[in-house]
Design a protein around this motif. Structure first.
Motif, short mmCIF file in Angstrom:
data_model
loop_
_atom_site.label_atom_id
_atom_site.label_comp_id
_atom_site.label_asym_id
_atom_site.label_seq_id
_atom_site.Cartn_x
_atom_site.Cartn_y
_atom_site.Cartn_z
N GLU A 10 -11.29 -16.43 -3.74
CA GLU A 10 -11.56 -17.83 -4.08
C GLU A 10 -13.04 -18.07 -4.34
O GLU A 10 -13.44 -19.12 -4.82
N VAL A 11 -13.84 -17.10 -3.97
CA VAL A 11 -15.27 -17.27 -4.20
C VAL A 11 -15.60 -16.57 -5.51
O VAL A 11 -15.72 -15.36 -5.57
N HIS A 12 -15.71 -17.34 -6.56
CA HIS A 12 -15.88 -16.75 -7.87
C HIS A 12 -17.31 -16.81 -8.33
O HIS A 12 -18.07 -17.69 -7.98
N SER A 275 -5.97 -22.89 -10.83
CA SER A 275 -6.24 -23.47 -12.14
C SER A 275 -7.73 -23.50 -12.44
O SER A 275 -8.14 -23.74 -13.55
N LYS A 276 -8.51 -23.23 -11.41
CA LYS A 276 -9.95 -23.30 -11.62
C LYS A 276 -10.54 -21.98 -12.09
O LYS A 276 -11.73 -21.84 -12.21
N MET A 277 -9.68 -21.04 -12.34
CA MET A 277 -10.16 -19.74 -12.82
C MET A 277 -10.80 -19.87 -14.19
O MET A 277 -10.28 -20.55 -15.06
N THR A 278 -11.89 -19.22 -14.36
CA THR A 278 -12.53 -19.25 -15.67
C THR A 278 -11.89 -18.22 -16.56
O THR A 278 -11.13 -17.36 -16.12
N ALA A 279 -12.23 -18.29 -17.84
CA ALA A 279 -11.69 -17.33 -18.79
C ALA A 279 -12.05 -15.91 -18.40
O ALA A 279 -11.25 -15.00 -18.52
N ALA A 280 -13.27 -15.77 -17.89
CA ALA A 280 -13.71 -14.43 -17.50
C ALA A 280 -12.86 -13.90 -16.36
O ALA A 280 -12.47 -12.75 -16.34
N LYS A 282 -9.87 -14.84 -15.69
CA LYS A 282 -8.54 -14.55 -16.21
C LYS A 282 -8.53 -13.20 -16.88
O LYS A 282 -7.61 -12.41 -16.73
N HIS B 30 -17.22 -23.89 -9.28
CA HIS B 30 -16.59 -23.13 -10.36
C HIS B 30 -16.84 -23.86 -11.67
O HIS B 30 -16.89 -25.07 -11.72
N SER B 33 -12.17 -23.94 -16.35
CA SER B 33 -11.56 -22.79 -17.00
C SER B 33 -11.51 -23.02 -18.50
O SER B 33 -11.34 -24.12 -18.99
N MET B 34 -11.69 -21.92 -19.20
CA MET B 34 -11.68 -21.97 -20.66
C MET B 34 -10.24 -21.89 -21.16
O MET B 34 -9.47 -21.08 -20.67
N ASP B 36 -7.40 -20.45 -23.12
CA ASP B 36 -7.24 -19.14 -23.74
C ASP B 36 -6.73 -19.27 -25.17
O ASP B 36 -6.73 -18.32 -25.93
N ASN B 71 -22.15 -17.65 -3.37
CA ASN B 71 -22.82 -17.19 -4.58
C ASN B 71 -23.91 -18.18 -4.90
O ASN B 71 -23.65 -19.38 -4.97
N GLU B 118 -22.16 -14.03 -17.22
CA GLU B 118 -21.51 -14.54 -18.42
C GLU B 118 -22.10 -15.88 -18.80
O GLU B 118 -22.27 -16.77 -17.98
N LYS B 120 -21.54 -19.16 -20.62
CA LYS B 120 -20.38 -19.92 -21.05
C LYS B 120 -20.72 -21.00 -22.07
O LYS B 120 -19.86 -21.73 -22.52
N ARG B 127 -17.84 -15.08 -26.73
CA ARG B 127 -18.20 -14.80 -25.33
C ARG B 127 -19.33 -13.79 -25.28
O ARG B 127 -19.30 -12.77 -25.94
#
Lengths: 307, 175
Positions: A10-12, A275-280, A282, B30, B33-34, B36, B71, B118, B120, B127
């Motif tokens: 969970e720590v991204h 749902s908070k995952m970034t594209a990276a 994913k 965070h 999210s992008m 896809d 982080n 990265e 963004k 990317r």
């Protein structure tokens, strides 16, 4: 100070500590298009794994994660929770193309131009493999070739491939000896001490070990054929096999100790819920753990020897 | 002859080394999210920006034997680096009440370390990752004892030379 218990996944952070050949990172002032990371099939499993092409896609590299539990980085004046070290190392593009040649042989079984063989809707960047400098001059090691007009046609040859793999095993054995890698399957000293071979290490142990390493880059069926070709006693007796099998049945983070891909696995599991995952993230989640297996096999020896 | 499970348990017995996050809020930061859906011209490529590699400065790295649930910024040069003192086997530092023993690890020759992040800002169709730091060595810290020659990190760093041998083209012969 707050105690902050969170599950690692969970720590991204969109940040990575990476070690790469200087040939990749040496980018003269005129370089506009640098190296690219991309997803390609793992040549053993066909699943997604992370790769890197250097500038102009002359050379292919794989990206492997070295990870020990309970590690984090201090980087300059920052902290990074993810304690992984990503290693970028060269990959023979022939392994990658071999996967498609075998597939084409099963599906069509005829001579075809290479650009019709190396096509993959799931991994569109596989066409970049055809630009690799070390591909075309070496295709004859794994194929029969026909030239009609100016065009070359290729067909997978198992016989030639086994010969080629045999040479690969040979050069790997030499490297293992030079590197003083402890290949003894049942050596009692479980620790890796450079230069400290068990004196009872047999040539066969080296071949078994090399076969295990090469097997990370070829389909399982071919790995079994190679074992026969090398006259290895029993496939299950070859050193790196047990951890692989074990890893397959237990998909959880239980094996964290030897599984450098734990984070990816965890990501994979939380993919749908987070749902908070970034594209990276994913992309990383889709990146295959098995692509990182060969290194875990290599480093898994210590644990195996301790059994 | 520690079994896999035993080793696991031993490692599992270290959670006391987990350190509470200094700033939990930062860990929550965070990015969105992008989607896809927006297919890039060449799908799935992440470009390493050459100018960022040229501009990146040498950065000191420490690999700590504990998990920090955070982080972001940390006052390393204020609280950590000044506390490092020479010990009998190498640098020693006290971190959150635990004694850490350090060892300088040099990357294999011909290899270079990069810290990548990265970027963004340009959207999913383009990317890129930027190098924000480089390194040729780092300090590997062991908990209560130096990492020593058996540290698995050393094996990991011997992988590149083996990989190079495995993946080199085979010698041509006249057959």
């Amino acid at each position: 100070m707050l105690s902050h218990k969170k599950r690692p996944a969970e720590v991204h952070c969109d940040q990575w500590v990476l070690v790469a050949p200087e040939s990749v990172t040496d980018l003269p002032g005129k370089t506009e298009n640098g190296p690219v990371f991309t997803r390609l099939h793992n040549p053993r499993t066909g699943e997604a794994a992370l790769y890197l092409f250097d500038t102009n896609a002359q050379q292919l590299f794989e990206v492997k994660a070295f990870h020990e539990e309970f590690h984090s980085w201090f980087i300059g004046q920052t902290v990074q929770h993810d304690g992984r070290l990503l290693l970028v190392t060269p990959v023979d593009p022939l392994f990658m193309v071999l996967y498609y040649l075998i597939k084409a042989e099963k599906e069509q079984g005829k001579f075809q131009p290479l650009d019709q063989v190396v096509i993959d809707a799931e991994f569109p960047s596989c066409s970049m493999l055809l630009q690799c400098a070390k591909l075309r001059p070496f295709l004859h090691h794994v194929t029969e070739e026909k030239e009609i007009g100016n065009k070359k046609f290729y067909k997978y040859s198992k016989e030639k491939t086994l010969k080629w793999l045999n040479k690969k095993v040979g050069q790997t054995v030499r490297a293992l000896k030079i590197g003083n890698v402890n290949v003894g399957a049942r050596v009692s000293s479980a620790t890796f001490v450079p230069g400290d071979h068990g004196s009872d290490v047999k040539e066969e142990d080296y071949i078994c070990y090399a076969h295990g390493l090469i097997s990370e880059y070829i389909p399982k069926e071919l790995s079994a054929d190679l074992a026969k070709y090398l006259k290895l006693p029993e496939l299950s007796a070859s050193l790196p096999e047990p951890p692989l099998k074990k890893r397959k049945v237990s998909d959880g983070p239980v094996e964290a100790e030897e599984d450098y891909t734990k984070f990816n696995r965890v990501d994979l599991k939380t993919k749908k819920t987070n749902s908070k995952m970034t594209a990276a993230q994913k992309a990383l989640a889709r990146v295959d753990k098995s692509g990182m297996r060969s290194i875990s096999t290599f480093f898994g020896t210590k644990a195996k020897a301790g059994k | 002859m520690g079994s896999h499970a035993e080793r696991k348990r031993r490692d599992g017995a270290q959670p006391s080394a987990r350190v509470p996050s200094a700033s939990p809020a930062a860990a929550h930061a965070h990015r969105e999210s992008m989607p896809d859906g927006a297919a890039p011209a060449v799908p799935g490529l992440i470009r390493l920006q050459p100018s960022s590699v040229r501009a990146a400065a040498q950065t000191p790295l420490h690999l700590l034997p504990c998990e920090i649930q955070h982080n972001g910024p940390a006052a390393v040069s204020r609280f950590f680096s000044p506390a490092i003192r020479p010990g009998s086997s190498g640098p020693v530092v006290s971190f959150r009440g635990r004694s850490l023993h350090g060892e300088e690890v040099t990357l294999p020759s011909g290899y270079m370390g990069l810290v990548l992040r990265e970027d963004k800002s340009e959207g999913p169709e383009d990317r890129t990752v930027q190098a924000i730091g480089t390194f040729s060595c780092f300090t590997l810290w062991g908990l209560e004892a130096p990492p020593g020659p058996n540290a698995r990190m050393h094996r990991a760093l011997s992988w590149p030379s083996l990989a190079t041998a495995i993946h080199a083209p085979v010698a041509e012969e006249d057959d």
